[in-house]
Design a protein around this motif. Sequence first.
Motif, PDB file in Angstrom:
ATOM      1  N   LEU A 166      81.887 -39.037  60.028  1.00  0.00           N
ATOM      2  CA  LEU A 166      82.858 -38.261  59.251  1.00  0.00           C
ATOM      3  C   LEU A 166      82.478 -38.227  57.774  1.00  0.00           C
ATOM      4  CD1 LEU A 166      86.146 -39.438  60.983  1.00  0.00           C
ATOM      5  CD2 LEU A 166      85.016 -37.213  61.227  1.00  0.00           C
ATOM      6  N   ARG A 167      82.037 -39.355  57.239  1.00  0.00           N
ATOM      7  CA  ARG A 167      81.615 -39.395  55.827  1.00  0.00           C
ATOM      8  C   ARG A 167      80.420 -38.468  55.598  1.00  0.00           C
ATOM      9  NH1 ARG A 167      82.420 -45.124  56.733  1.00  0.00           N
ATOM     10  NH2 ARG A 167      84.450 -45.673  55.857  1.00  0.00           N
ATOM     11  N   ALA A 168      79.457 -38.512  56.518  1.00  0.00           N
ATOM     12  CA  ALA A 168      78.261 -37.663  56.386  1.00  0.00           C
ATOM     13  C   ALA A 168      78.630 -36.188  56.480  1.00  0.00           C
ATOM     14  CB  ALA A 168      77.235 -38.037  57.456  1.00  0.00           C
ATOM     15  N   LEU A 169      79.506 -35.840  57.423  1.00  0.00           N
ATOM     16  CA  LEU A 169      79.905 -34.435  57.567  1.00  0.00           C
ATOM     17  C   LEU A 169      80.747 -33.966  56.394  1.00  0.00           C
ATOM     18  CD1 LEU A 169      80.733 -34.304  61.382  1.00  0.00           C
ATOM     19  CD2 LEU A 169      78.758 -33.293  60.209  1.00  0.00           C
ATOM     20  N   ARG A 170      81.532 -34.860  55.806  1.00  0.00           N
ATOM     21  CA  ARG A 170      82.315 -34.487  54.632  1.00  0.00           C
ATOM     22  C   ARG A 170      81.387 -34.166  53.466  1.00  0.00           C
ATOM     23  NH1 ARG A 170      86.895 -38.494  52.814  1.00  0.00           N
ATOM     24  NH2 ARG A 170      85.090 -39.793  52.463  1.00  0.00           N
ATOM     25  N   ARG A 171      80.294 -34.912  53.333  1.00  0.00           N
ATOM     26  CA  ARG A 171      79.319 -34.635  52.264  1.00  0.00           C
ATOM     27  C   ARG A 171      78.574 -33.334  52.520  1.00  0.00           C
ATOM     28  NH1 ARG A 171      78.698 -40.141  52.666  1.00  0.00           N
ATOM     29  NH2 ARG A 171      76.930 -39.950  54.085  1.00  0.00           N
ATOM     30  N   ASP A 172      78.186 -33.103  53.788  1.00  0.00           N
ATOM     31  CA  ASP A 172      77.432 -31.897  54.146  1.00  0.00           C
ATOM     32  C   ASP A 172      77.713 -31.556  55.602  1.00  0.00           C
ATOM     33  OD1 ASP A 172      75.679 -29.824  54.593  1.00  0.00           O
ATOM     34  OD2 ASP A 172      73.856 -30.995  54.206  1.00  0.00           O
ATOM     35  N   ALA A 173      78.603 -30.605  55.824  1.00  0.00           N
ATOM     36  CA  ALA A 173      79.000 -30.236  57.186  1.00  0.00           C
ATOM     37  C   ALA A 173      77.869 -29.542  57.939  1.00  0.00           C
ATOM     38  CB  ALA A 173      80.244 -29.337  57.156  1.00  0.00           C
ATOM     39  N   ARG A 174      76.796 -29.165  57.233  1.00  0.00           N
ATOM     40  CA  ARG A 174      75.676 -28.471  57.873  1.00  0.00           C
ATOM     41  C   ARG A 174      74.601 -29.423  58.379  1.00  0.00           C
ATOM     42  NH1 ARG A 174      73.676 -24.836  53.234  1.00  0.00           N
ATOM     43  NH2 ARG A 174      73.868 -26.872  52.295  1.00  0.00           N
ATOM     44  N   VAL A 175      74.776 -30.728  58.176  1.00  0.00           N
ATOM     45  CA  VAL A 175      73.749 -31.681  58.586  1.00  0.00           C
ATOM     46  C   VAL A 175      73.512 -31.556  60.092  1.00  0.00           C
ATOM     47  CG1 VAL A 175      75.347 -33.635  58.938  1.00  0.00           C
ATOM     48  CG2 VAL A 175      72.953 -34.064  58.404  1.00  0.00           C
ATOM     49  N   LYS A 176      72.276 -31.549  60.474  1.00  0.00           N
ATOM     50  CA  LYS A 176      71.896 -31.406  61.887  1.00  0.00           C
ATOM     51  C   LYS A 176      72.150 -32.724  62.617  1.00  0.00           C
ATOM     52  CE  LYS A 176      69.081 -27.483  61.408  1.00  0.00           C
ATOM     53  NZ  LYS A 176      70.092 -26.605  61.012  1.00  0.00           N
ATOM     54  N   THR A 177      72.508 -32.620  63.893  1.00  0.00           N
ATOM     55  CA  THR A 177      72.785 -33.826  64.672  1.00  0.00           C
ATOM     56  C   THR A 177      71.534 -34.698  64.811  1.00  0.00           C
ATOM     57  OG1 THR A 177      72.492 -32.562  66.713  1.00  0.00           O
ATOM     58  CG2 THR A 177      74.751 -32.909  65.955  1.00  0.00           C
ATOM     59  N   THR A 178      70.360 -34.099  64.782  1.00  0.00           N
ATOM     60  CA  THR A 178      69.110 -34.876  64.829  1.00  0.00           C
ATOM     61  C   THR A 178      69.015 -35.780  63.610  1.00  0.00           C
ATOM     62  OG1 THR A 178      68.053 -33.027  65.962  1.00  0.00           O
ATOM     63  CG2 THR A 178      66.592 -34.704  65.039  1.00  0.00           C
ATOM     64  N   GLU A 179      69.270 -35.201  62.417  1.00  0.00           N
ATOM     65  CA  GLU A 179      69.211 -35.960  61.168  1.00  0.00           C
ATOM     66  C   GLU A 179      70.319 -37.003  61.124  1.00  0.00           C
ATOM     67  OE1 GLU A 179      68.536 -37.445  57.363  1.00  0.00           O
ATOM     68  OE2 GLU A 179      67.224 -36.405  58.757  1.00  0.00           O
ATOM     69  N   LEU A 180      71.504 -36.624  61.543  1.00  0.00           N
ATOM     70  CA  LEU A 180      72.636 -37.548  61.546  1.00  0.00           C
ATOM     71  C   LEU A 180      72.357 -38.737  62.468  1.00  0.00           C
ATOM     72  CD1 LEU A 180      75.454 -37.882  60.360  1.00  0.00           C
ATOM     73  CD2 LEU A 180      76.330 -36.576  62.284  1.00  0.00           C
ATOM     74  N   GLY A 181      71.843 -38.442  63.643  1.00  0.00           N
ATOM     75  CA  GLY A 181      71.499 -39.505  64.575  1.00  0.00           C
ATOM     76  C   GLY A 181      70.451 -40.444  64.007  1.00  0.00           C
ATOM     77  N   ARG A 182      69.430 -39.876  63.369  1.00  0.00           N
ATOM     78  CA  ARG A 182      68.374 -40.690  62.769  1.00  0.00           C
ATOM     79  C   ARG A 182      68.943 -41.644  61.730  1.00  0.00           C
ATOM     80  NH1 ARG A 182      65.841 -41.109  58.461  1.00  0.00           N
ATOM     81  NH2 ARG A 182      66.594 -39.224  57.463  1.00  0.00           N
ATOM     82  N   ARG A 183      69.840 -41.141  60.877  1.00  0.00           N
ATOM     83  CA  ARG A 183      70.455 -41.979  59.831  1.00  0.00           C
ATOM     84  C   ARG A 183      71.286 -43.117  60.408  1.00  0.00           C
ATOM     85  NH1 ARG A 183      73.458 -37.724  55.927  1.00  0.00           N
ATOM     86  NH2 ARG A 183      71.802 -36.179  55.858  1.00  0.00           N
ATOM     87  N   ARG A 204      84.362 -25.878  56.491  1.00  0.00           N
ATOM     88  CA  ARG A 204      84.658 -24.828  55.526  1.00  0.00           C
ATOM     89  C   ARG A 204      83.493 -24.509  54.625  1.00  0.00           C
ATOM     90  NH1 ARG A 204      90.530 -26.572  53.207  1.00  0.00           N
ATOM     91  NH2 ARG A 204      91.595 -26.461  55.172  1.00  0.00           N
ATOM     92  N   LEU A 205      83.519 -23.292  54.164  1.00  0.00           N
ATOM     93  CA  LEU A 205      82.603 -22.840  53.138  1.00  0.00           C
ATOM     94  C   LEU A 205      83.370 -22.942  51.824  1.00  0.00           C
ATOM     95  CD1 LEU A 205      79.928 -21.368  52.441  1.00  0.00           C
ATOM     96  CD2 LEU A 205      81.185 -19.236  52.771  1.00  0.00           C
ATOM     97  N   ILE A 206      82.815 -23.642  50.844  1.00  0.00           N
ATOM     98  CA  ILE A 206      83.492 -23.807  49.558  1.00  0.00           C
ATOM     99  C   ILE A 206      82.858 -22.845  48.561  1.00  0.00           C
ATOM    100  CG2 ILE A 206      84.044 -25.394  47.681  1.00  0.00           C
ATOM    101  CD1 ILE A 206      83.837 -27.653  49.805  1.00  0.00           C
ATOM    102  N   LEU A 207      83.673 -21.948  48.039  1.00  0.00           N
ATOM    103  CA  LEU A 207      83.192 -20.944  47.097  1.00  0.00           C
ATOM    104  C   LEU A 207      83.505 -21.367  45.671  1.00  0.00           C
ATOM    105  CD1 LEU A 207      84.510 -17.806  49.009  1.00  0.00           C
ATOM    106  CD2 LEU A 207      82.222 -18.801  49.108  1.00  0.00           C
TER     107      LEU A 207
END
Length: 152
Positions: A12-29, A54-57
């Motif tokens: 959740l913390r990682a997705l809050r920072r960047d919701a576009r992070v790929k599951t491959t990268e997230l898993g690696r971390r 969300r997209l933040i404009l």
Amino acid sequence: MIEIDEIDREILRALRRDARVKTTELGRRLGLSQPQAWRRINRLEEAGVIRGRRLILDREKLGFGVTVFLGVKLALKGRVSLSDFERAVAAIPEVQTVEHVLGLYDYRLRVVARDIADFERILRRRIMTLPGAGDVEANVLLSEERLEGPIG
């Protein structure tokens, strides 16, 4: 209620920072495989913990340099339904949020405008003509710091 462990919190913390992070990268971390990371995210989404991404404009770069918080007190409680007011205010494109609150005012609105003159036009022509709109208090946003909420 869904059980959330420390790995879920890190996701959740990682997705809050960047919701576009790929599951491959997230898993690696986090020491997970891509399918494990995907399953955890999917479980959090299905449980409603993650309600969307969300997209933040940047409002200023889009020409909206003024943000105003409005407290709106309904003038005719009981004679105007809350849903009528909420439906009408939600139709105003410059109103970003509508919050039904307890306190001096019945609603708190976040309104964006190009400048103060534009805000005055929105206030006079759109907000003050809403069904049941009564007293209004405006607070102009000077600066904003985004604080992240708790994850538990």
